[in-house]
Motif scaffolding. Structure first.
Motif, mmCIF file in Angstrom:
data_model
loop_
_atom_site.group_PDB
_atom_site.id
_atom_site.type_symbol
_atom_site.label_atom_id
_atom_site.label_comp_id
_atom_site.label_asym_id
_atom_site.label_seq_id
_atom_site.Cartn_x
_atom_site.Cartn_y
_atom_site.Cartn_z
ATOM 1 N N ALA A 1 28.014 20.240 54.090
ATOM 2 C CA ALA A 1 28.341 21.531 53.751
ATOM 3 C C ALA A 1 29.721 22.035 53.986
ATOM 4 O O ALA A 1 30.053 22.594 53.007
ATOM 5 C CB ALA A 1 27.096 22.498 54.316
ATOM 6 N N ALA A 2 30.273 21.617 54.887
ATOM 7 C CA ALA A 2 31.553 21.912 55.180
ATOM 8 C C ALA A 2 32.603 21.414 54.250
ATOM 9 O O ALA A 2 33.575 21.896 53.589
ATOM 10 C CB ALA A 2 32.021 21.462 56.870
ATOM 11 N N GLY A 3 32.259 20.105 54.047
ATOM 12 C CA GLY A 3 33.037 19.637 52.943
ATOM 13 C C GLY A 3 33.002 20.276 51.690
ATOM 14 O O GLY A 3 33.971 20.428 50.629
ATOM 15 N N LEU A 4 31.886 20.692 50.898
ATOM 16 C CA LEU A 4 31.537 21.178 49.884
ATOM 17 C C LEU A 4 32.210 22.629 49.812
ATOM 18 O O LEU A 4 32.864 23.282 48.827
ATOM 19 C CB LEU A 4 30.024 21.542 49.455
ATOM 20 C CG LEU A 4 29.468 20.309 49.335
ATOM 21 C CD1 LEU A 4 27.824 20.546 49.110
ATOM 22 C CD2 LEU A 4 29.754 19.612 47.886
ATOM 23 N N LYS A 5 32.378 23.342 51.021
ATOM 24 C CA LYS A 5 32.806 24.809 50.929
ATOM 25 C C LYS A 5 34.208 24.604 51.138
ATOM 26 O O LYS A 5 35.249 25.302 50.605
ATOM 27 C CB LYS A 5 32.447 25.441 52.540
ATOM 28 C CG LYS A 5 31.084 25.799 52.439
ATOM 29 C CD LYS A 5 30.754 26.512 53.717
ATOM 30 C CE LYS A 5 29.242 26.852 53.842
ATOM 31 N NZ LYS A 5 28.682 27.581 55.362
ATOM 32 N N ALA A 6 34.870 23.301 51.673
ATOM 33 C CA ALA A 6 36.252 23.209 51.537
ATOM 34 C C ALA A 6 36.865 22.892 49.900
ATOM 35 O O ALA A 6 37.947 23.368 49.776
ATOM 36 C CB ALA A 6 36.522 21.905 52.594
ATOM 37 N N SER A 7 35.890 22.023 49.382
ATOM 38 C CA SER A 7 36.362 21.897 48.069
ATOM 39 C C SER A 7 36.207 23.227 47.233
ATOM 40 O O SER A 7 37.196 23.314 46.447
ATOM 41 C CB SER A 7 35.181 21.200 47.382
ATOM 42 O OG SER A 7 35.147 19.805 48.021
ATOM 43 N N ILE A 8 35.403 24.033 47.661
ATOM 44 C CA ILE A 8 35.360 25.436 46.904
ATOM 45 C C ILE A 8 36.642 26.253 47.119
ATOM 46 O O ILE A 8 37.103 26.713 46.089
ATOM 47 C CB ILE A 8 34.034 26.253 47.180
ATOM 48 C CG1 ILE A 8 32.913 25.603 46.382
ATOM 49 C CG2 ILE A 8 34.205 27.727 46.508
ATOM 50 C CD1 ILE A 8 31.503 26.024 47.218
ATOM 51 N N ASN A 9 37.202 26.267 48.180
ATOM 52 C CA ASN A 9 38.325 26.880 48.566
ATOM 53 C C ASN A 9 39.696 26.154 48.361
ATOM 54 O O ASN A 9 40.698 26.853 48.544
ATOM 55 C CB ASN A 9 38.323 27.257 50.031
ATOM 56 C CG ASN A 9 37.359 28.420 50.251
ATOM 57 O OD1 ASN A 9 36.970 29.523 49.691
ATOM 58 N ND2 ASN A 9 36.121 27.962 51.386
ATOM 59 N N ASN A 10 39.684 24.869 47.785
ATOM 60 C CA ASN A 10 40.952 24.416 47.620
ATOM 61 C C ASN A 10 41.278 24.640 46.420
ATOM 62 O O ASN A 10 40.842 24.107 45.305
ATOM 63 C CB ASN A 10 40.513 22.561 47.823
ATOM 64 C CG ASN A 10 41.811 21.832 47.834
ATOM 65 O OD1 ASN A 10 42.750 22.287 47.170
ATOM 66 N ND2 ASN A 10 41.605 20.449 48.460
ATOM 67 N N PRO A 11 42.617 24.962 46.202
ATOM 68 C CA PRO A 11 43.316 25.283 44.997
ATOM 69 C C PRO A 11 43.533 24.114 44.280
ATOM 70 O O PRO A 11 43.599 24.273 42.998
ATOM 71 C CB PRO A 11 44.598 25.809 45.450
ATOM 72 C CG PRO A 11 44.893 25.404 46.532
ATOM 73 C CD PRO A 11 43.524 25.270 47.441
ATOM 74 N N ASN A 12 43.558 22.803 44.753
ATOM 75 C CA ASN A 12 43.861 21.481 44.021
ATOM 76 C C ASN A 12 42.409 20.806 43.386
ATOM 77 O O ASN A 12 42.370 20.133 42.534
ATOM 78 C CB ASN A 12 44.357 20.738 44.817
ATOM 79 C CG ASN A 12 45.752 20.855 45.462
ATOM 80 O OD1 ASN A 12 46.305 21.431 44.613
ATOM 81 N ND2 ASN A 12 46.151 20.785 46.549
ATOM 82 N N VAL A 13 41.344 21.534 43.679
ATOM 83 C CA VAL A 13 40.209 21.372 43.008
ATOM 84 C C VAL A 13 39.886 21.957 41.588
ATOM 85 O O VAL A 13 40.001 23.275 41.535
ATOM 86 C CB VAL A 13 39.044 21.406 43.930
ATOM 87 C CG1 VAL A 13 37.617 21.221 43.486
ATOM 88 C CG2 VAL A 13 39.171 20.500 45.372
ATOM 89 N N SER A 14 39.226 21.259 40.617
ATOM 90 C CA SER A 14 39.223 21.803 39.308
ATOM 91 C C SER A 14 37.853 22.851 39.396
ATOM 92 O O SER A 14 37.065 22.856 40.249
ATOM 93 C CB SER A 14 38.524 20.683 38.397
ATOM 94 O OG SER A 14 37.332 20.235 38.551
ATOM 95 N N ASP A 15 37.992 23.759 38.584
ATOM 96 C CA ASP A 15 36.906 24.768 38.600
ATOM 97 C C ASP A 15 35.581 24.017 38.314
ATOM 98 O O ASP A 15 34.452 24.481 38.945
ATOM 99 C CB ASP A 15 37.070 25.783 37.322
ATOM 100 C CG ASP A 15 38.322 26.733 37.494
ATOM 101 O OD1 ASP A 15 38.710 26.773 38.854
ATOM 102 O OD2 ASP A 15 38.881 27.439 36.515
#
Length: 100
Positions: A14-28
């Motif tokens: 869950a922490a990794g998924l949340k980090a992905s959501i807040n990472n500007p380098n991750v696609s929409d």
């Protein structure tokens, strides 16, 4: 065991998924998939301030906020920091209610 965490495997995911959501380098698209996985797992997205202070007492939260504000103010005074980063720091200071 040094460095061992009391978090479960699911909490790490869950922490990794949340980090992905807040990472500007991750696609929409990837952010949407991460958000859906969290929703499917029954994990609610909390505001950034709530999730970063989870489990901390009021004094710890205040100290953390003071450190963050201090870092943002240092960003404004650092000649090596871009204007874009300084503007972002100004916006965050306004969110904290701490003005230059």
């Amino acid at each position: 065991m040094p460095g061992a965490s009391n978090c479960t495997h699911e909490e790490h995911i869950a922490a990794g998924l949340k980090a992905s959501i807040n990472n500007p380098n991750v696609s929409d698209e990837a952010k949407q998939r991460a958000s859906q996985r969290l929703k499917d797992a029954g994990v609610a997205m909390q505001s950034r301030q709530v999730s970063t202070h989870q489990g901390k007492g009021p004094n710890e939260t205040d100290a953390h906020d003071h450190h963050v504000i201090g870092g943002l103010k240092a960003t404004l005074k650092n000649p090596r920091v871009s204007q874009e980063a300084k503007e972002s720091a100004r916006q965050k200071l306004h969110e904290f209610g701490a003005f230059e």
